[in-house]
Design a protein around this motif. Structure first.
Motif, PDB file in Angstrom:
ATOM      1  N   ALA A  89       0.833  -1.189   0.000  1.00 55.47           N
ATOM      2  CA  ALA A  89       0.000   0.000   0.000  1.00 55.47           C
ATOM      3  C   ALA A  89       0.873   1.246   0.000  1.00 55.47           C
ATOM      4  N   VAL A  90       0.555   2.166  -0.883  1.00 54.17           N
ATOM      5  CA  VAL A  90       1.340   3.391  -1.040  1.00 54.17           C
ATOM      6  C   VAL A  90       0.535   4.576  -0.531  1.00 54.17           C
ATOM      7  N   SER A  91       1.174   5.429   0.240  1.00 52.37           N
ATOM      8  CA  SER A  91       0.524   6.643   0.725  1.00 52.37           C
ATOM      9  C   SER A  91       1.487   7.816   0.566  1.00 52.37           C
ATOM     10  N   GLY A  92       0.933   8.994   0.597  1.00 58.32           N
ATOM     11  CA  GLY A  92       1.749  10.186   0.482  1.00 58.32           C
ATOM     12  C   GLY A  92       1.831  10.748  -0.929  1.00 58.32           C
ATOM     13  N   ARG A  93       1.819   9.874  -1.911  1.00 64.13           N
ATOM     14  CA  ARG A  93       1.787  10.277  -3.318  1.00 64.13           C
ATOM     15  C   ARG A  93       0.897   9.277  -4.050  1.00 64.13           C
ATOM     16  N   THR A  94       0.405   9.665  -5.202  1.00 67.48           N
ATOM     17  CA  THR A  94      -0.429   8.749  -5.939  1.00 67.48           C
ATOM     18  C   THR A  94       0.414   7.663  -6.615  1.00 67.48           C
ATOM     19  N   LEU A  95      -0.094   6.452  -6.565  1.00 71.31           N
ATOM     20  CA  LEU A  95       0.653   5.318  -7.079  1.00 71.31           C
ATOM     21  C   LEU A  95       0.982   5.457  -8.555  1.00 71.31           C
ATOM     22  N   ARG A  96       0.105   6.074  -9.323  1.00 72.51           N
ATOM     23  CA  ARG A  96       0.271   6.113 -10.770  1.00 72.51           C
ATOM     24  C   ARG A  96       1.511   6.888 -11.214  1.00 72.51           C
ATOM     25  N   ASN A  97       2.144   7.582 -10.277  1.00 71.55           N
ATOM     26  CA  ASN A  97       3.358   8.328 -10.624  1.00 71.55           C
ATOM     27  C   ASN A  97       4.603   7.456 -10.683  1.00 71.55           C
ATOM     28  N   TYR A  98       4.477   6.177 -10.240  1.00 71.17           N
ATOM     29  CA  TYR A  98       5.661   5.366 -10.044  1.00 71.17           C
ATOM     30  C   TYR A  98       5.596   4.014 -10.730  1.00 71.17           C
ATOM     31  N   VAL A  99       6.736   3.583 -11.188  1.00 68.58           N
ATOM     32  CA  VAL A  99       6.965   2.172 -11.486  1.00 68.58           C
ATOM     33  C   VAL A  99       7.082   1.471 -10.137  1.00 68.58           C
ATOM     34  N   MET A 100       6.505   0.285 -10.038  1.00 72.81           N
ATOM     35  CA  MET A 100       6.543  -0.449  -8.786  1.00 72.81           C
ATOM     36  C   MET A 100       7.261  -1.786  -8.977  1.00 72.81           C
ATOM     37  N   GLY A 101       8.029  -2.162  -7.975  1.00 73.30           N
ATOM     38  CA  GLY A 101       8.768  -3.406  -8.065  1.00 73.30           C
ATOM     39  C   GLY A 101       8.755  -4.175  -6.761  1.00 73.30           C
ATOM     40  N   ALA A 152       8.507  -6.316 -11.666  1.00 69.25           N
ATOM     41  CA  ALA A 152       8.236  -4.882 -11.747  1.00 69.25           C
ATOM     42  C   ALA A 152       7.110  -4.630 -12.730  1.00 69.25           C
ATOM     43  N   ILE A 153       6.405  -3.525 -12.512  1.00 71.11           N
ATOM     44  CA  ILE A 153       5.264  -3.183 -13.354  1.00 71.11           C
ATOM     45  C   ILE A 153       5.279  -1.686 -13.618  1.00 71.11           C
ATOM     46  N   SER A 154       5.045  -1.321 -14.866  1.00 70.23           N
ATOM     47  CA  SER A 154       5.067   0.087 -15.238  1.00 70.23           C
ATOM     48  C   SER A 154       3.810   0.803 -14.736  1.00 70.23           C
ATOM     49  N   ARG A 155       3.813   2.111 -14.911  1.00 71.72           N
ATOM     50  CA  ARG A 155       2.726   2.939 -14.379  1.00 71.72           C
ATOM     51  C   ARG A 155       1.348   2.531 -14.912  1.00 71.72           C
ATOM     52  N   SER A 156       1.312   2.177 -16.185  1.00 77.46           N
ATOM     53  CA  SER A 156       0.034   1.816 -16.808  1.00 77.46           C
ATOM     54  C   SER A 156      -0.189   0.320 -16.881  1.00 77.46           C
ATOM     55  N   SER A 157       0.735  -0.449 -16.309  1.00 80.28           N
ATOM     56  CA  SER A 157       0.707  -1.925 -16.363  1.00 80.28           C
ATOM     57  C   SER A 157       1.002  -2.468 -17.752  1.00 80.28           C
ATOM     58  N   SER A 158       1.470  -1.621 -18.650  1.00 77.06           N
ATOM     59  CA  SER A 158       1.733  -2.073 -20.020  1.00 77.06           C
ATOM     60  C   SER A 158       3.032  -2.857 -20.120  1.00 77.06           C
ATOM     61  N   ARG A 186      -1.283  -4.129 -10.278  1.00 79.47           N
ATOM     62  CA  ARG A 186      -1.456  -2.887  -9.521  1.00 79.47           C
ATOM     63  C   ARG A 186      -2.872  -2.375  -9.694  1.00 79.47           C
ATOM     64  N   ASP A 187      -3.342  -1.689  -8.667  1.00 75.56           N
ATOM     65  CA  ASP A 187      -4.641  -1.027  -8.704  1.00 75.56           C
ATOM     66  C   ASP A 187      -4.377   0.430  -8.331  1.00 75.56           C
ATOM     67  N   ASN A 188      -4.243   1.265  -9.344  1.00 72.66           N
ATOM     68  CA  ASN A 188      -3.902   2.666  -9.078  1.00 72.66           C
ATOM     69  C   ASN A 188      -4.986   3.383  -8.280  1.00 72.66           C
ATOM     70  N   ALA A 189      -6.224   2.971  -8.448  1.00 71.70           N
ATOM     71  CA  ALA A 189      -7.319   3.601  -7.701  1.00 71.70           C
ATOM     72  C   ALA A 189      -7.212   3.303  -6.211  1.00 71.70           C
ATOM     73  N   LYS A 190      -6.653   2.129  -5.886  1.00 73.95           N
ATOM     74  CA  LYS A 190      -6.496   1.751  -4.479  1.00 73.95           C
ATOM     75  C   LYS A 190      -5.094   2.022  -3.960  1.00 73.95           C
TER      76      LYS A 190
END
Length: 125
Positions: free
Chosen positions: A22-34, A49-55, A71-75
């Protein structure tokens, strides 16, 4: 940015676990996640790892076909579904957030700006 990893535990070989970050403080969609993992006495290794848009999704060879990152950017949450677990999957699993735009850097720890605290996964009978 704060990252909170959860979902680890003890599971038998062949079992499944689902990790969440779970990410807080900034919106998840700004980041690549790994996801990375570190076994006792070993270095921290790349898992997925997964890109911002899951592409774009990358996996370490050792987990391909068994693990799924999503990833669920809304959550503001990233997941790692782990199936067919093996004893060699035992490690502390860390999630990271990267501001990088370079796909080839996704597997590199140095690309990640923020890290969660880690969650222990133990695969044992």
């Amino acid at each position: 940015v704060q990252l909170q990893a959860s979902g680890g535990g003890l599971v038998q070989p062949g079992g499944s676990l689902r990790l969440s970050c779970a990410v807080s403080g900034r919106t998840l969609r700004n980041y690549v996640m790994g996801w990375f993992r570190q076994a006792p006495g070993k270095e921290r290794d790349f898992v997925a790892a997964i890109s911002r848009s899951s592409s774009t999704i990358l996996y370490a060879d050792s987990v391909k076909g068994r693990f799924t990152i999503s990833r669920d950017n809304a959550k503001n949450t990233v997941y790692l579904q782990m199936n067919s677990l093996k004893p060699e999957d035992t490690a502390v699993y860390y999630c990271g957030a990267a501001a990088t735009a370079i796909t080839s850097s996704y597997p590199l720890q140095t690309a990640y700006n923020y890290w969660g605290q880690g969650t222990q996964v133990t695969v044992s009978s």
